[in-house]
Design an enzyme around this catalytic site. Structure first.
Site, PDB file in Angstrom:
ATOM      1  N   GLY A  32       1.478  -2.062   4.743  1.00  0.00           N
ATOM      2  CA  GLY A  32       1.986  -3.221   5.474  1.00  0.00           C
ATOM      3  C   GLY A  32       0.961  -4.240   5.914  1.00  0.00           C
ATOM      4  N   GLU A  48      -7.991  -6.737  -4.034  1.00  0.00           N
ATOM      5  CA  GLU A  48      -8.440  -6.319  -2.689  1.00  0.00           C
ATOM      6  C   GLU A  48      -9.416  -7.302  -2.054  1.00  0.00           C
ATOM      7  OE1 GLU A  48      -6.905  -3.747  -0.390  1.00  0.00           O
ATOM      8  OE2 GLU A  48      -6.995  -3.016  -2.436  1.00  0.00           O
ATOM      9  N   THR A  99       0.850  -1.165   0.000  1.00  0.00           N
ATOM     10  CA  THR A  99       0.000   0.000   0.000  1.00  0.00           C
ATOM     11  C   THR A  99       0.897   1.230   0.000  1.00  0.00           C
ATOM     12  OG1 THR A  99      -1.666  -1.211   1.197  1.00  0.00           O
ATOM     13  CG2 THR A  99      -1.673   1.104   1.582  1.00  0.00           C
TER      14      THR A  99
END
Ligand code: GLU
Length: 620
Positions: A506, A463, A424
């Protein structure tokens, strides 16, 4: 729960006349020093260059007297902290031209689509937490990806082939980033779409310098690239790009030009949307369940009420569900306050023990109770209540761990009478009017699904792997549902205005990296860079403790004696970008674990440079 964006809401004006100036001291006036020499160094020594000039952005140089670049810098009139110095330079120009923090953040995200495609992009989604100085309120633009309107709880099962599953059409959510950026611009921006997207188009067309981290991600992810991605990330000779190469992405430049011309509609309807849907369908196991053109056309952001929790004498504010991040961060920080963490040394076994214990408990609660609040009733008020968090704190003591021998931490019950690594990017901007943005943005894993939309130059996210693989819990897949996130764009507010912003990439470790940065800043009084670099630990409901270099050996030995299962070697946890607001200046800091850089803007820099006879940099 979020409300739908209402386009009739009045547009904000960013002019000086309508905003109160922060009235910061012109600290540079006293120094007469060159801008780049003002990077401050009161933090522990860190690896990597402290300062990088930016040659890819026309009209920007760190040597210009109005700009200050470095791992940690101070400035009076604007601050940007990003993982990408190129994006930071673009944003600094926007601020210098009178754009506000929201304008700068939008320009950053469009640039990151080009220069850091491994971490975020227009094929993904994110959470933009905004402090709007004019209305004195925190607003959240939520562009989280959604499952298709035909998805069922059985949509996504790992089936034991995780490496394959993450590349399927079922893993790809309806991208939200373009809708988020355009909504933020309409509601809070002051600059034209053209102005904010042009730097990204220019970089995609003319090229930019590949940094070591992008080169590494290109080389490490070829196994999931489709032909379009392999082509885009290879040079004219067919070799994968290396650090220092100049990379272009003409297909992406074309796509961004369509968005420049047509706005979000150019992405969600018409030929781009057709290509996105076709690409997703081509990787689907069950084409009836994956995102299609109707989903793209129906996608819209929500505007959410931020989650809030008092903590010591400040307030923690951040993205609410469907991100668990700021809620869990606030739970852990409040438990640590109840446990008097401030009594223990910053590198003591006691401090790290309290952090790990709080995380085991609060993460177990996350897994039990949290999901998209459009679908499930998440007991956020109860989880954040002082009574409940005090009860969690009461379970913790020294000399032993709450983590059970059978290997999984059980949740608590916050409502006794009712129901109860991926990657990200995070960046922050604060402007001279006091507007602030804390924005975490993602395509889920590094390089997302690895599948680029042919001819369009951008990667699709994966996602929906953030949903539980097995149905049954609050985070099971469902039609038009958003998967539970850990992204933690946060602001720490004092007396109603932002005093500190932080966030990180993370995966699950995002929450640890963010709350420990806030802990170090407020409880241990470290400066922003020191708060980021102070060694952290990370764990969750399955136990096991990762630790960063710098956690002392004897501390780790004590933690092991008390029952924690520590990794043998250190890890890097998160990549935090943060900005602090002090009485008279802004302090930006960027995590040295990658190439991040803070860029400060100071209106008086030119006059001082001229007055000091330095004559350096461009003329205004
Ligand atoms: N998909 C993750 C989340 O929303 C972010 C990506 C990552 O950093 O793992 O929590």
């Amino acid at each position: 729960m979020g409300r739908k964006y209402n386009p009739s809401k009045e547009k904000r004006d960013g002019s000086d006349a309508t905003r109160s100036d922060l009235n910061r001291r012109r600290f540079l006036a006293l120094t007469g020093a060159s801008a780049s020499a003002l990077a401050i160094g009161s933090t522990p020594a860190v690896a990597g260059p402290e300062y990088q000039d930016v040659t890819d952005v026309s009209g920007f140089s760190c040597d210009h007297p109005q700009f200050t670049c470095g791992r940690q810098v101070r400035a009076a009139d604007g601050m940007i902290s990003t993982v990408d110095p190129i994006a930071g330079g673009v944003a600094a120009r926007v601020l210098r031209e009178g754009g506000n923090a929201i304008d700068a953040a939008i320009a950053i995200q469009y640039v990151l689509t080009v220069t850091q495609p491994h971490g975020s992009g227009i094929g993904g989604g994110g959470f933009m937490v905004i402090y709007d100085a004019e209305s004195d309120s925190v607003e959240v633009v939520n562009s989280r990806e959604r499952a298709s309107q035909t998805a069922t709880p059985d949509l996504y099962r790992h089936e034991g082939e995780y490496d394959q599953d993450i590349q399927t059409g079922e893993a790809m959510g309806t991208p939200g980033t373009v809708a988020g950026l355009e909504t933020a611009r309409e509601l809070f921006g002051t600059r034209s779409r053209q102005r904010l997207i042009n730097p990204a188009i220019d970089l995609a067309r003319r090229g930019f310098t590949v940094d070591w981290f992008l080169a590494e991600q290109i080389h490490e992810n070829t196994n999931k690239f489709n032909d379009a991605a392999l082509g885009a990330y290879s040079d004219a000779q067919g070799n994968l790009y290396e650090e220092g190469d100049t990379m272009t992405n003409p297909d992406l430049a074309d796509t961004l030009e369509i968005i420049r011309r047509e706005g979000a509609e150019g992405f969600y309807e018409g030929p781009v949307a057709e290509d996105v849907a076709e690409t997703i369908a081509s990787y689907a196991r069950d084409p009836d369940q994956v995102v299609d053109e109707r989903d793209l056309a129906d996608y819209d952001v929500t505007l959410d009420e931020p989650v809030r929790k008092e903590w010591y004498d400040v307030e923690l504010v951040g993205q609410p569900m469907p991100s668990s991040g700021p809620t869990v961060a606030a739970m852990v920080l409040r438990v640590l306050e109840f446990l008097d963490v401030d009594e223990y040394d910053v590198r003591s076994a006691e401090k790290y023990h309290l952090i790990a214990e709080s995380l085991y408990s609060c993460w177990a609660d996350r897994m039990e109770y949290m999901g998209d609040d459009e679908f499930v009733d998440v007991p956020v008020d109860e989880l954040l209540s002082d009574d409940y968090l005090q009860s969690r704190a009461d379970e913790i003591e020294f000399g032993d761990t709450v983590f059970p021998d059978d290997g999984t931490m059980p949740p608590g019950d916050p409502t006794p009478d009712g129901r109860g690594a991926g990657e990200t990017t995070h960046f922050s901007v604060i402007d001279k009017w006091g507007n602030a943005v804390s924005y975490t943005s993602t395509i889920e894993q590094f390089m997302g699904s690895g599948k680029m939309v042919p001819g369009r130059g951008f990667l699709l996210n994966n996602e929906l792997t953030d949903f539980d693989a097995e149905p049954g819990g609050p985070n099971e897949p469902d039609a038009w549902k958003r998967p539970l996130s850990s992204m933690s764009p946060m602001m720490v507010m004092r007396d109603g205005t932002p005093e500190f912003t932080a966030g990180s990439p993370g995966g699950w470790a995002i929450v640890s990296a963010t709350f420990q940065t806030i802990l170090h800043r407020y409880v241990y009084d470290l400066d922003p860079l020191g708060s980021i670099t102070e060694p952290q630990v990370y764990t969750h409901h399955f136990g096991g403790v990762e630790w960063e270099e710098g956690v002392p050996t004897e501390t780790r030995e004590t933690l092991a004696d008390w029952g924690h299962d520590l990794d043998e070697s250190p890890s890097t946890i998160g990549n935090v970008q943060a900005i602090g607001v002090e009485d008279d200046e802004l302090v930006g800091a960027a995590d040295p674990s990658r190439d991040g850089q803070a860029v400060g803007y100071d209106r008086g820099g030119l006059d001082r440079a001229r007055g000091a006879g330095q004559g350096r940099g461009r003329s205004d």
